[in-house]
Design an enzyme around this catalytic site. Structure first.
Site, PDB file in Angstrom:
ATOM      1  N   LYS A  42       0.788  -1.244   0.000  1.00 44.75           N
ATOM      2  CA  LYS A  42       0.000   0.000   0.000  1.00 44.75           C
ATOM      3  C   LYS A  42       0.815   1.287   0.000  1.00 44.75           C
ATOM      4  O   LYS A  42       0.282   2.380   0.249  1.00 44.75           O
ATOM      5  CB  LYS A  42      -1.001   0.042   1.173  1.00 44.75           C
ATOM      6  CG  LYS A  42      -1.827  -1.188   1.360  1.00 44.75           C
ATOM      7  CD  LYS A  42      -2.265  -1.862   0.081  1.00 44.75           C
ATOM      8  CE  LYS A  42      -3.321  -1.073  -0.659  1.00 44.75           C
ATOM      9  NZ  LYS A  42      -3.577  -1.731  -1.979  1.00 44.75           N
ATOM     10  N   HIS A  89       7.094  -7.252  -1.999  1.00 49.25           N
ATOM     11  CA  HIS A  89       6.841  -6.631  -0.693  1.00 49.25           C
ATOM     12  C   HIS A  89       7.773  -7.219   0.369  1.00 49.25           C
ATOM     13  O   HIS A  89       7.594  -6.964   1.564  1.00 49.25           O
ATOM     14  CB  HIS A  89       5.403  -6.901  -0.238  1.00 49.25           C
ATOM     15  CG  HIS A  89       4.349  -6.210  -1.055  1.00 49.25           C
ATOM     16  ND1 HIS A  89       4.485  -4.928  -1.523  1.00 49.25           N
ATOM     17  CD2 HIS A  89       3.124  -6.627  -1.468  1.00 49.25           C
ATOM     18  CE1 HIS A  89       3.391  -4.598  -2.198  1.00 49.25           C
ATOM     19  NE2 HIS A  89       2.557  -5.603  -2.177  1.00 49.25           N
ATOM     20  N   SER A 119      -4.914   2.345   4.313  1.00 47.65           N
ATOM     21  CA  SER A 119      -5.034   1.744   2.981  1.00 47.65           C
ATOM     22  C   SER A 119      -5.000   0.214   3.065  1.00 47.65           C
ATOM     23  O   SER A 119      -5.760  -0.483   2.383  1.00 47.65           O
ATOM     24  CB  SER A 119      -3.901   2.271   2.098  1.00 47.65           C
ATOM     25  OG  SER A 119      -4.015   1.786   0.792  1.00 47.65           O
TER      26      SER A 119
HETATM   27  P1  A3P Z   1      -5.229   4.580  -0.835  1.00 51.43           P
HETATM   28  O1  A3P Z   1      -5.855   3.302  -0.367  1.00 51.43           O
HETATM   29  O2  A3P Z   1      -4.761   5.439   0.305  1.00 51.43           O
HETATM   30  O3  A3P Z   1      -6.075   5.334  -1.789  1.00 51.43           O
HETATM   31  P2  A3P Z   1      -0.196  -0.282  -3.687  1.00 51.43           P
HETATM   32  O4  A3P Z   1      -0.172  -0.084  -5.166  1.00 51.43           O
HETATM   33  O5  A3P Z   1       1.156  -0.327  -3.082  1.00 51.43           O
HETATM   34  O6  A3P Z   1      -1.074  -1.410  -3.296  1.00 51.43           O
HETATM   35  O7  A3P Z   1      -0.815   1.050  -3.056  1.00 51.43           O
HETATM   36  C1  A3P Z   1      -2.149   1.407  -3.267  1.00 51.43           C
HETATM   37  C2  A3P Z   1      -2.348   2.809  -2.759  1.00 51.43           C
HETATM   38  O8  A3P Z   1      -1.721   3.736  -3.668  1.00 51.43           O
HETATM   39  C3  A3P Z   1      -3.818   3.216  -2.682  1.00 51.43           C
HETATM   40  O9  A3P Z   1      -3.888   4.175  -1.626  1.00 51.43           O
HETATM   41  C4  A3P Z   1      -3.996   3.841  -4.053  1.00 51.43           C
HETATM   42  O10 A3P Z   1      -5.118   4.689  -4.164  1.00 51.43           O
HETATM   43  C5  A3P Z   1      -2.707   4.634  -4.160  1.00 51.43           C
HETATM   44  N1  A3P Z   1      -2.373   5.011  -5.539  1.00 51.43           N
HETATM   45  C6  A3P Z   1      -2.342   4.242  -6.628  1.00 51.43           C
HETATM   46  N2  A3P Z   1      -2.039   4.956  -7.720  1.00 51.43           N
HETATM   47  C7  A3P Z   1      -1.871   6.229  -7.306  1.00 51.43           C
HETATM   48  C8  A3P Z   1      -1.552   7.464  -7.969  1.00 51.43           C
HETATM   49  N3  A3P Z   1      -1.357   7.515  -9.274  1.00 51.43           N
HETATM   50  N4  A3P Z   1      -1.474   8.571  -7.206  1.00 51.43           N
HETATM   51  C9  A3P Z   1      -1.674   8.530  -5.881  1.00 51.43           C
HETATM   52  N5  A3P Z   1      -1.989   7.408  -5.194  1.00 51.43           N
HETATM   53  C10 A3P Z   1      -2.081   6.277  -5.905  1.00 51.43           C
END
Ligand code: A3P
Length: 276
Positions: A42, A89, A119
């Protein structure tokens, strides 16, 4: 879909499926031109991957096992043409040693603990291949004590931070990315020794923005069956901002979290912003 059993690998909680094939993961054969995107869950894995390669969609997690007919990360990695981008991860001590031996480049993306916790909580609710998060209160405790998949956030961010100068690691922060994506994307391109025109850079910034990725089925995970990710519970592309923790933590929870945080992070030079 049945929520997975967990089983530790060297003290780190993993799914049982991952634990059971750990020998294969540990002996993974890296290639010198592999790029690794390493994150605690996340922290912005999908975002970094999108910046790295807007056109190639299957960046496997080396340690991810999906239910059939989906392929395992190891199989996908083996099929992938070079230069490969592989996600993980894993905490730094569990990265398969051939990545160090081959001196692979690694981008580590870190995000502040409270936003990661929020998240991860919602992600665990909507993703059926993750253990049940329990209640919000229970989840805060699980997170603090590292009893979540891939273990302690605190050890993860510190572990990679401590290795960054010994290896080819670009250590980035989600909050910096949000503050000035163009600046951070420039850093990534420089690290990858890629030169692009200003016009292309602007296009990358646009296509990797939250709003565009949220509606891009190749980036938002909506192509996965709802038996794996149920976006009606919480979308994968949820809010995409620093500071959403304020909408979740009570003042008392936040203060208790901060106190524990200071103890766990004491002595480290690593600092985070929890809002921008
Ligand atoms: P939130 O749940 O806070 O919205 P991962 O890819 O490591 O699983 O992380 C997912 C998190 O990154 C989610 O956070 C998602 O919305 C956010 N995320 C993905 N793409 C993004 C972007 N282009 N800009 C900002 N946040 C992004």
């Amino acid at each position: 879909y049945l929520r997975p059993e967990t089983k530790e690998v060297n003290g780190i909680p993993m799914t049982k499926v991952i634990s059971d094939i750990w020998d294969q993961i540990w002996s993974f054969q890296a290639k010198p031109d592999d790029l690794v995107i390493a994150t605690y869950p996340k922290a912005g894995t999908t975002w970094t991957q999108e910046i790295r390669n807007i056109t190639y969609k299957q960046h496997p997690f080396i340690e991810w096992e999906m239910p059939p007919p989906l392929k395992s990360g190891l199989d996908l990695a083996k099929e992938m043409p070079s230069p490969r981008t592989l996600k993980t991860h894993l905490p730094v001590q569990l990265l398969p040693p051939s990545f160090w031996k081959e001196n692979c480049k690694i981008i580590y993306m870190a995000r502040n603990a409270k936003d990661v916790l929020v998240s991860y909580y919602h992600f665990s609710r909507m993703t059926k291949t993750m253990p049940e998060p329990g209640t919000w209160e229970e989840y805060i405790e699980s997170f603090k004590t590292g009893k979540v998949l891939w273990g302690s956030w605190y050890d993860h961010v510190k572990g990679w931070w401590d290795q960054k100068d010994q290896h080819r690691i670009l250590y980035l922060f989600y909050e910096d990315m949000k503050e000035d994506p163009k600046r951070e994307i420039r850093k990534i391109l420089k690290f990858l020794e890629k030169e692009v025109t200003e016009e292309v850079l602007d296009k990358i910034v646009y296509h990797t923005s939250f709003q565009v990725m949220k509606h891009n089925p190749m980036a938002n995970y909506t192509t996965l069956p709802s038996s794996i990710m149920d976006h009606s519970i919480s979308p994968f592309m949820r809010k995409g901002i620093p500071g959403d923790w304020k909408n979740h933590f009570t003042v008392a929870q936040s203060e208790a979290f901060d106190k524990d945080y200071r103890e766990k992070m004491a002595g480290s030079t690593l600092t985070f912003r929890t809002e921008i």
